[in-house]
Motif scaffolding. Structure first.
Motif, PDB file in Angstrom:
ATOM      1  N   PHE A  77      15.550   7.363  11.406  1.00 37.50           N
ATOM      2  CA  PHE A  77      15.062   5.996  11.536  1.00 37.50           C
ATOM      3  C   PHE A  77      14.567   5.529  10.178  1.00 37.50           C
ATOM      4  O   PHE A  77      14.344   6.336   9.266  1.00 37.50           O
ATOM      5  N   LEU A  78      14.396   4.231  10.040  1.00 36.36           N
ATOM      6  CA  LEU A  78      13.962   3.643   8.776  1.00 36.36           C
ATOM      7  C   LEU A  78      12.514   3.192   8.902  1.00 36.36           C
ATOM      8  O   LEU A  78      12.155   2.450   9.816  1.00 36.36           O
ATOM      9  N   LEU A  79      11.673   3.688   7.981  1.00 36.84           N
ATOM     10  CA  LEU A  79      10.298   3.197   7.908  1.00 36.84           C
ATOM     11  C   LEU A  79      10.064   2.586   6.537  1.00 36.84           C
ATOM     12  O   LEU A  79      10.899   2.727   5.637  1.00 36.84           O
ATOM     13  N   CYS A  80       8.941   1.908   6.377  1.00 30.14           N
ATOM     14  CA  CYS A  80       8.622   1.338   5.075  1.00 30.14           C
ATOM     15  C   CYS A  80       7.212   1.743   4.672  1.00 30.14           C
ATOM     16  O   CYS A  80       6.288   1.746   5.488  1.00 30.14           O
ATOM     17  N   LEU A  81       7.085   2.098   3.412  1.00 27.59           N
ATOM     18  CA  LEU A  81       5.812   2.500   2.820  1.00 27.59           C
ATOM     19  C   LEU A  81       5.247   1.313   2.047  1.00 27.59           C
ATOM     20  O   LEU A  81       5.898   0.784   1.145  1.00 27.59           O
ATOM     21  N   SER A  82       4.039   0.904   2.391  1.00 29.03           N
ATOM     22  CA  SER A  82       3.402  -0.234   1.725  1.00 29.03           C
ATOM     23  C   SER A  82       2.678   0.232   0.468  1.00 29.03           C
ATOM     24  O   SER A  82       1.837   1.144   0.524  1.00 29.03           O
ATOM     25  N   VAL A  83       3.003  -0.375  -0.680  1.00 27.01           N
ATOM     26  CA  VAL A  83       2.392   0.020  -1.953  1.00 27.01           C
ATOM     27  C   VAL A  83       2.112  -1.215  -2.813  1.00 27.01           C
ATOM     28  O   VAL A  83       2.555  -2.322  -2.521  1.00 27.01           O
ATOM     29  N   ASP A  84       1.396  -0.970  -3.896  1.00 32.39           N
ATOM     30  CA  ASP A  84       1.169  -1.952  -4.968  1.00 32.39           C
ATOM     31  C   ASP A  84       0.607  -3.287  -4.480  1.00 32.39           C
ATOM     32  O   ASP A  84       1.008  -4.357  -4.969  1.00 32.39           O
ATOM     33  N   ALA A  85      -0.317  -3.234  -3.545  1.00 29.98           N
ATOM     34  CA  ALA A  85      -0.988  -4.475  -3.141  1.00 29.98           C
ATOM     35  C   ALA A  85      -1.942  -4.888  -4.256  1.00 29.98           C
ATOM     36  O   ALA A  85      -2.793  -4.106  -4.679  1.00 29.98           O
ATOM     37  N   MET A  86      -1.787  -6.107  -4.758  1.00 22.89           N
ATOM     38  CA  MET A  86      -2.662  -6.588  -5.834  1.00 22.89           C
ATOM     39  C   MET A  86      -2.800  -8.100  -5.759  1.00 22.89           C
ATOM     40  O   MET A  86      -1.835  -8.822  -5.486  1.00 22.89           O
ATOM     41  N   ILE A  87      -4.020  -8.534  -5.970  1.00 30.53           N
ATOM     42  CA  ILE A  87      -4.344  -9.962  -5.935  1.00 30.53           C
ATOM     43  C   ILE A  87      -5.258 -10.272  -7.109  1.00 30.53           C
ATOM     44  O   ILE A  87      -6.201  -9.512  -7.393  1.00 30.53           O
ATOM     45  N   HIS A  88      -4.985 -11.347  -7.786  1.00 29.43           N
ATOM     46  CA  HIS A  88      -5.831 -11.761  -8.903  1.00 29.43           C
ATOM     47  C   HIS A  88      -7.271 -11.938  -8.409  1.00 29.43           C
ATOM     48  O   HIS A  88      -7.498 -12.465  -7.303  1.00 29.43           O
ATOM     49  N   PRO A  89      -8.260 -11.481  -9.179  1.00 33.22           N
ATOM     50  CA  PRO A  89      -9.663 -11.558  -8.740  1.00 33.22           C
ATOM     51  C   PRO A  89     -10.103 -12.935  -8.247  1.00 33.22           C
ATOM     52  O   PRO A  89     -10.912 -13.031  -7.312  1.00 33.22           O
ATOM     53  N   LEU A 115       8.901   1.153  11.533  1.00 35.29           N
ATOM     54  CA  LEU A 115       7.521   1.613  11.358  1.00 35.29           C
ATOM     55  C   LEU A 115       7.062   1.296   9.946  1.00 35.29           C
ATOM     56  O   LEU A 115       7.816   1.435   8.985  1.00 35.29           O
ATOM     57  N   ARG A 116       5.821   0.855   9.844  1.00 34.61           N
ATOM     58  CA  ARG A 116       5.204   0.611   8.539  1.00 34.61           C
ATOM     59  C   ARG A 116       4.089   1.627   8.363  1.00 34.61           C
ATOM     60  O   ARG A 116       3.241   1.798   9.240  1.00 34.61           O
ATOM     61  N   ILE A 117       4.086   2.346   7.213  1.00 35.57           N
ATOM     62  CA  ILE A 117       3.018   3.292   6.931  1.00 35.57           C
ATOM     63  C   ILE A 117       2.345   2.927   5.611  1.00 35.57           C
ATOM     64  O   ILE A 117       2.914   2.210   4.787  1.00 35.57           O
ATOM     65  N   GLY A 118       1.135   3.420   5.422  1.00 34.75           N
ATOM     66  CA  GLY A 118       0.422   3.160   4.181  1.00 34.75           C
ATOM     67  C   GLY A 118      -0.701   4.148   3.985  1.00 34.75           C
ATOM     68  O   GLY A 118      -1.144   4.821   4.933  1.00 34.75           O
ATOM     69  N   PHE A 119      -1.156   4.242   2.734  1.00 35.24           N
ATOM     70  CA  PHE A 119      -2.272   5.111   2.375  1.00 35.24           C
ATOM     71  C   PHE A 119      -3.301   4.267   1.629  1.00 35.24           C
ATOM     72  O   PHE A 119      -3.423   4.351   0.402  1.00 35.24           O
ATOM     73  N   PRO A 120      -4.023   3.412   2.339  1.00 30.58           N
ATOM     74  CA  PRO A 120      -4.942   2.481   1.679  1.00 30.58           C
ATOM     75  C   PRO A 120      -6.141   3.182   1.052  1.00 30.58           C
ATOM     76  O   PRO A 120      -6.591   4.224   1.536  1.00 30.58           O
ATOM     77  N   ASN A 121      -6.663   2.585  -0.037  1.00 30.97           N
ATOM     78  CA  ASN A 121      -7.871   3.132  -0.636  1.00 30.97           C
ATOM     79  C   ASN A 121      -9.077   2.783   0.239  1.00 30.97           C
ATOM     80  O   ASN A 121      -8.950   2.113   1.271  1.00 30.97           O
ATOM     81  N   ASP A 122     -10.247   3.227  -0.174  1.00 32.06           N
ATOM     82  CA  ASP A 122     -11.440   3.037   0.652  1.00 32.06           C
ATOM     83  C   ASP A 122     -11.792   1.575   0.863  1.00 32.06           C
ATOM     84  O   ASP A 122     -12.434   1.223   1.857  1.00 32.06           O
ATOM     85  N   SER A 123     -11.379   0.704  -0.073  1.00 35.43           N
ATOM     86  CA  SER A 123     -11.669  -0.723   0.071  1.00 35.43           C
ATOM     87  C   SER A 123     -10.735  -1.380   1.076  1.00 35.43           C
ATOM     88  O   SER A 123     -11.153  -2.196   1.907  1.00 35.43           O
ATOM     89  N   SER A 124      -9.441  -1.032   1.006  1.00 35.15           N
ATOM     90  CA  SER A 124      -8.442  -1.647   1.882  1.00 35.15           C
ATOM     91  C   SER A 124      -8.424  -1.043   3.279  1.00 35.15           C
ATOM     92  O   SER A 124      -8.026  -1.702   4.249  1.00 35.15           O
ATOM     93  N   TYR A 125      -8.865   0.203   3.383  1.00 33.76           N
ATOM     94  CA  TYR A 125      -8.789   0.907   4.662  1.00 33.76           C
ATOM     95  C   TYR A 125      -9.483   0.170   5.812  1.00 33.76           C
ATOM     96  O   TYR A 125      -8.856  -0.083   6.854  1.00 33.76           O
TER      97      TYR A 125
END
Length: 317
Positions: A77-89, A115-125
């Motif tokens: 099956f095909l899943l997607c890994l979410s990465v590089d989320a960034m927003i200007h301050p 399926l969408r998976i991710g490994f968010p940092n403590d702020s995004s989690y």
């Protein structure tokens, strides 16, 4: 402000340069267009899914979903890994993050991702779990073989002597490792495609070893301002194979690295490494998901013990 969604092969070089200009501003790191292509085109589809927020001709936000082929038992099956989320301050906290994720998701679903998976940092989690309703599948464990810990903690140079003793004892103890019980995870990488593309990321700067019985991949990377050795993967994953890989890396790196580190979901307690207590982990590795097609992915995907996970699944190294 507008948000555009494109595949990697649809982006212009100017858009890529603008994305990495924002990356440098947000993360303080410089990446090149070549690195962009190698990471986001070495996927199961040959491209990734990008959502870009633009304000007055300037990129102010970006997120990527990377498609990978995985196996659920024997079915692919095909899943997607979410990465590089960034927003200007200046635009943070205004709902832009959720919009970027939504646009990536639309492209991914259209292309067959279930399926969408991710490994968010403590702020995004907490935002993803409590705010967006993503599934909190669990947290990976961190293991360490200390060698010269005084390099990581200069104020405690005596740690060098102690950690060298511990490192030698653990690698000698690893010789007693005998179990060849192979753990087959229900949700795992399709290695026929995964290994061929994943290690082309970030300049392909990975060390790959294979003694004919076990293969291991590792990399030197920054840890607390110093270079440590991180194991990305060991295959086939048995207790003996894992301990063998750690012991072999130790032989190569004992004179130059402060520690050997593994982050993952081991079904056993290795003899060659110590488990860092959750409270003392230098970084928390949260694993979250969102089921995009419940006809393919079931509730068993919410049990972290069903997943083959380590740093190779992630974009950290």
């Amino acid at each position: 402000m507008e948000i555009i969604a494109k595949r990697t092969d649809q982006l212009t070089e100017k858009e890529i340069d603008d994305i990495y200009a924002l990356f440098a501003e947000v993360f303080g790191k410089v990446r090149t267009s070549e690195e962009f292509h190698k990471q986001f085109e070495n996927t199961s589809r040959g491209y990734s899914y990008h959502a870009i927020a633009i304000e007055e001709g300037r990129v102010i936000g970006h997120n990527v979903y990377i498609p990978f082929t995985y196996l659920k038992e024997s079915e692919s099956f095909l899943l997607c890994l979410s990465v590089d989320a960034m927003i200007h301050p200046l635009w943070q906290g205004k709902g832009l993050y959720r919009k970027l994720l939504s646009e990536c998701e639309k492209l991914a679903i259209k292309d067959g991702c279930v399926l969408r998976i991710g490994f968010p940092n403590d702020s995004s989690y907490p935002i993803q779990v409590k705010g967006f309703g993503y599934n909190d599948v669990g947290r990976l464990s961190t293991y360490i073989l200390p060698i010269n810990l005084g390099q990581l903690f200069p104020k405690f140079k005596l740690l060098n002597v102690l950690s060298r003793i511990i490192g030698k004892l653990l690698t000698d103890l690893a010789l007693l490792s005998r179990s060849q019980k192979l753990r087959t995870y229900k949700y795992r990488k399709d290695r026929s495609s995964f290994d061929a593309i994943r290690y082309k990321w970030f300049g392909g700067n990975y060390e790959v070893r294979n003694n004919g019985k076990v293969k291991w991949i590792y990399k030197e990377a920054d840890f607390k301002g110093y270079t440590a050795t991180f194991i990305l993967d060991v295959w086939p994953m048995t207790k003996k194979n894992f301990d063998t890989a750690v012991r072999e890396i130790y032989k190569e790196k004992k004179d130059i690295t402060p520690a050997i580190i593994y982050v993952g979901n081991l079904p056993f307690r290795p003899l060659s490494m110590l488990t860092i207590p959750k409270y003392f982990e230098p970084k928390h590795f949260h694993f979250v998901s969102k089921i995009l097609n419940s006809n393919v992915i079931g509730q068993d995907s919410l049990e972290i013990s069903n997943w083959e996970l380590n740093l190779s699944n992630y974009d950290l190294l």
